[in-house]
Design a protein around this motif. Structure first.
Motif, PDB file in Angstrom:
ATOM      1  N   HIS A  81       6.574  -2.809   7.600  1.00 50.66           N
ATOM      2  CA  HIS A  81       5.975  -3.757   6.663  1.00 50.66           C
ATOM      3  C   HIS A  81       6.362  -3.325   5.257  1.00 50.66           C
ATOM      4  O   HIS A  81       6.376  -2.134   4.949  1.00 50.66           O
ATOM      5  CB  HIS A  81       4.457  -3.772   6.828  1.00 50.66           C
ATOM      6  CG  HIS A  81       3.757  -4.494   5.718  1.00 50.66           C
ATOM      7  ND1 HIS A  81       4.013  -5.829   5.447  1.00 50.66           N
ATOM      8  CD2 HIS A  81       2.866  -4.082   4.790  1.00 50.66           C
ATOM      9  CE1 HIS A  81       3.274  -6.195   4.400  1.00 50.66           C
ATOM     10  NE2 HIS A  81       2.578  -5.148   3.986  1.00 50.66           N
ATOM     11  N   HIS A  83       5.179  -3.281   1.915  1.00 51.47           N
ATOM     12  CA  HIS A  83       3.879  -3.438   1.269  1.00 51.47           C
ATOM     13  C   HIS A  83       4.004  -3.886  -0.183  1.00 51.47           C
ATOM     14  O   HIS A  83       4.590  -3.190  -1.010  1.00 51.47           O
ATOM     15  CB  HIS A  83       3.131  -2.101   1.369  1.00 51.47           C
ATOM     16  CG  HIS A  83       1.749  -2.125   0.817  1.00 51.47           C
ATOM     17  ND1 HIS A  83       0.644  -1.713   1.514  1.00 51.47           N
ATOM     18  CD2 HIS A  83       1.288  -2.518  -0.388  1.00 51.47           C
ATOM     19  CE1 HIS A  83      -0.426  -1.850   0.768  1.00 51.47           C
ATOM     20  NE2 HIS A  83      -0.057  -2.332  -0.396  1.00 51.47           N
ATOM     21  N   GLY A  84       3.435  -5.056  -0.455  1.00 53.88           N
ATOM     22  CA  GLY A  84       3.462  -5.599  -1.816  1.00 53.88           C
ATOM     23  C   GLY A  84       4.590  -6.591  -2.028  1.00 53.88           C
ATOM     24  O   GLY A  84       4.580  -7.341  -3.000  1.00 53.88           O
ATOM     25  N   HIS A 385      -6.397  -5.054   1.374  1.00 57.80           N
ATOM     26  CA  HIS A 385      -4.996  -5.416   1.127  1.00 57.80           C
ATOM     27  C   HIS A 385      -4.660  -6.756   1.767  1.00 57.80           C
ATOM     28  O   HIS A 385      -5.086  -7.023   2.890  1.00 57.80           O
ATOM     29  CB  HIS A 385      -4.097  -4.316   1.714  1.00 57.80           C
ATOM     30  CG  HIS A 385      -2.645  -4.650   1.726  1.00 57.80           C
ATOM     31  ND1 HIS A 385      -1.957  -5.066   0.607  1.00 57.80           N
ATOM     32  CD2 HIS A 385      -1.735  -4.628   2.731  1.00 57.80           C
ATOM     33  CE1 HIS A 385      -0.682  -5.283   0.933  1.00 57.80           C
ATOM     34  NE2 HIS A 385      -0.521  -5.032   2.211  1.00 57.80           N
ATOM     35  N   HIS A 387      -1.420  -9.293   2.775  1.00 58.42           N
ATOM     36  CA  HIS A 387       0.036  -9.468   2.900  1.00 58.42           C
ATOM     37  C   HIS A 387       0.439 -10.806   2.283  1.00 58.42           C
ATOM     38  O   HIS A 387      -0.349 -11.744   2.222  1.00 58.42           O
ATOM     39  CB  HIS A 387       0.433  -9.513   4.373  1.00 58.42           C
ATOM     40  CG  HIS A 387       0.426  -8.177   5.054  1.00 58.42           C
ATOM     41  ND1 HIS A 387       1.290  -7.861   6.068  1.00 58.42           N
ATOM     42  CD2 HIS A 387      -0.336  -7.079   4.868  1.00 58.42           C
ATOM     43  CE1 HIS A 387       1.063  -6.625   6.491  1.00 58.42           C
ATOM     44  NE2 HIS A 387       0.067  -6.132   5.777  1.00 58.42           N
TER      45      HIS A 387
END
Ligand code: C2O
Ligand code: CU
Ligand code: CU
Length: 456
Positions: A81, A83-84, A385, A387
């Motif tokens: 993944h 992230h961000g 968080h 996605h």
């Protein structure tokens, strides 16, 4: 299991900080078992995308397409993944999209967002924490014209710092959780920076840029420099803030990033100081101790001159009047259904543990919504968080009762302390498909504190 002492053990700050190699364009990542000298003089078995622990820093420029070939040399499923970073559904590393042992997958990543310090890690449901813990994580740094025009400190005056805590038994990484850690998340007493316990970095007597990632599974840091040396926050999860903000401490939860500048122009060669975490809570086991994580030794003059600009970037606040829905997520409730660890309680969102095939929320591509993370009745720390988006933090009610300085830019992870309710606002991307929202305390996530949302 062997009794675990969570009191931090500082290193001796004699080994040089390791800087991961930078790669760009087309990158091959081969997660596999590896060996690394994390503690001085001891070889520990780790997982790695690169040489010893962690992975290379992927560097890209806005507008570029990056190709990453994932070759799974583990004997279990994995995936990656970003992230961000905002990518199409099938490239995002959703836990349903995994790569089995021996197989490979090519990620085609169109980098269409602003400069920032992003990162990558595995996301196989139930095993994310364990794989990240053993060493699978790396940085993904994006540059763009706006940021380049500022001529921020770079080269050896720019240090990426991945902070992670570990516990060892007989010199080997140990990922067993105590009763308490099933609730709090894993807490190790050795804090590593870029995979080394208590390193030292040689820095220039000028401006230095530190890109800090909290890559711990559960530990929150209250970052500072020894002696209260001030620093300037210039960016957070999703890139530069509008203006630099001078502070002497800043909290950083798992998954969050902080981009800071430290002005050492008045420092003499030979002077040293430390990156520390300051105590932040009396009642939470995590917050009771202050400790040093790495040393900086000023040992050369700067290679480049720099002066701090008054403005860094432009961030247009998203208008709350443009929202078409507000959704509230109760992140304080445990589910006592008995399906969790040892038949006990389970971490949930809105009382429900994650189900791979259940879509919990449906949102419209291009629309704007407010999501509220409500931990007002909770007594644990949850870094939430999402996605597929970058959001803005609107407000925090209860607990700290205000936004912190690093929350004044784009974010993808927000720290929700016990007693707090935090609202974020975001506009969903033009991509459609199923993405996840979860707690980035990775033990909580693996336990089920995650949900699917579909963008239509
Ligand atoms: Cu860094 Cu879904 O997480
Ligand atoms: Cu993510
Ligand atoms: Cu949590």
């Amino acid at each position: 299991m062997i009794g675990k002492v969570n009191w931090i053990v500082e290193g001796d700050f004699t080994r040089l900080l390791h800087i991961p190699t930078s790669q760009s364009g087309s990158v091959l990542l081969q997660p596999k078992e590896s060996v690394s000298e994390i503690l001085k003089g001891i070889q520990s078995v780790t997982l790695s995308y690169g040489e010893n622990m962690l992975g290379p820093t992927i560097r890209a420029t806005h507008g570029e397409e990056v190709l990453v070939q994932l070759q799974n040399w583990l004997n279990e499923e994995t995936n990656i993944h970003w992230h961000g970073l905002i990518f199409p559904e099938n490239m995002d590393g959703h836990p349903k999209d995994i790569v089995i042992p021996g197989e490979s997958f090519q990620y085609r990543l169109p980098v269409l967002q602003r400069a920032g310090t992003y990162w990558y890690h595995p996301h196989p449901h139930g095993d994310t924490a364990k794989q990240v813990f053993h060493g699978l994580a790396g940085l993904f740094i994006v540059a763009d014209e706006e940021e380049n025009s500022l001529n921020l400190p770079s080269g050896i005056q720019e240090l990426p710092l991945i902070l992670q805590d570990k516990h060892f038994v007989n010199g080997q990484l140990d990922y067993s959780l105590s009763e308490e850690e099933v609730m709090s998340g894993y807490l190790g007493e050795y804090v590593l920076v870029n995979g080394i316990h208590g390193p030292v970095a040689h820095v220039a007597s000028g401006w230095n840029r530190l890109r800090i990632v909290n890559g711990s599974t559960a530990r929150v840091f209250n970052l500072g420099l020894s002696g209260g040396i001030p620093f300037f926050i210039i960016g957070a999860d999703g890139g530069l803030l509008p203006t630099p903000v001078k502070v002497s401490v800043c909290m950083l939860g798992p998954g969050e990033r902080l981009d800071i500048l430290v002005d050492l122009t008045s420092f003499d060669i030979g002077q040293e100081f430390y990156l520390v975490s300051n105590r932040f809570s009396e009642f939470n086991v995590q917050g009771r101790q202050s400790f040093r994580m790495m040393k900086f030794l000023v040992n050369h003059s700067p290679e480049m001159n720099f002066s701090l600009p008054a403005t860094l970037s432009h961030i247009a606040p998203i208008d709350p009047g443009s929202t078409i829905a507000t959704r509230r997520f109760d992140i304080s409730a445990m589910n006592g259904g008995g399906a969790g660890h040892d038949g006990g309680n389970r971490h949930t969102i809105n009382g429900r543990p994650f189900e791979m095939d259940r879509v919990d929320e449906v949102v419209r591509s291009g629309s704007t919504e407010i999501w509220e993370f409500d931990n007002q009745k909770g007594d644990e720390i949850h870094p939430m968080h999402i996605h597929g988006v970058q959001f803005q933090v609107l407000n925090r009610m209860g607990g700290r009762n205000q936004l912190i300085e690093s929350e004044k830019g784009w974010k993808d992870t927000v720290l929700v302390m016990p007693g707090e309710k935090v609202s974020v606002i975001m506009t969903f991307p033009l991509y459609t498909g199923v993405f996840v929202m979860h707690c980035h305390n990775l033990e909580h996530e693996d336990d089920g504190m995650m949900m699917n949302f579909r963008i239509i």
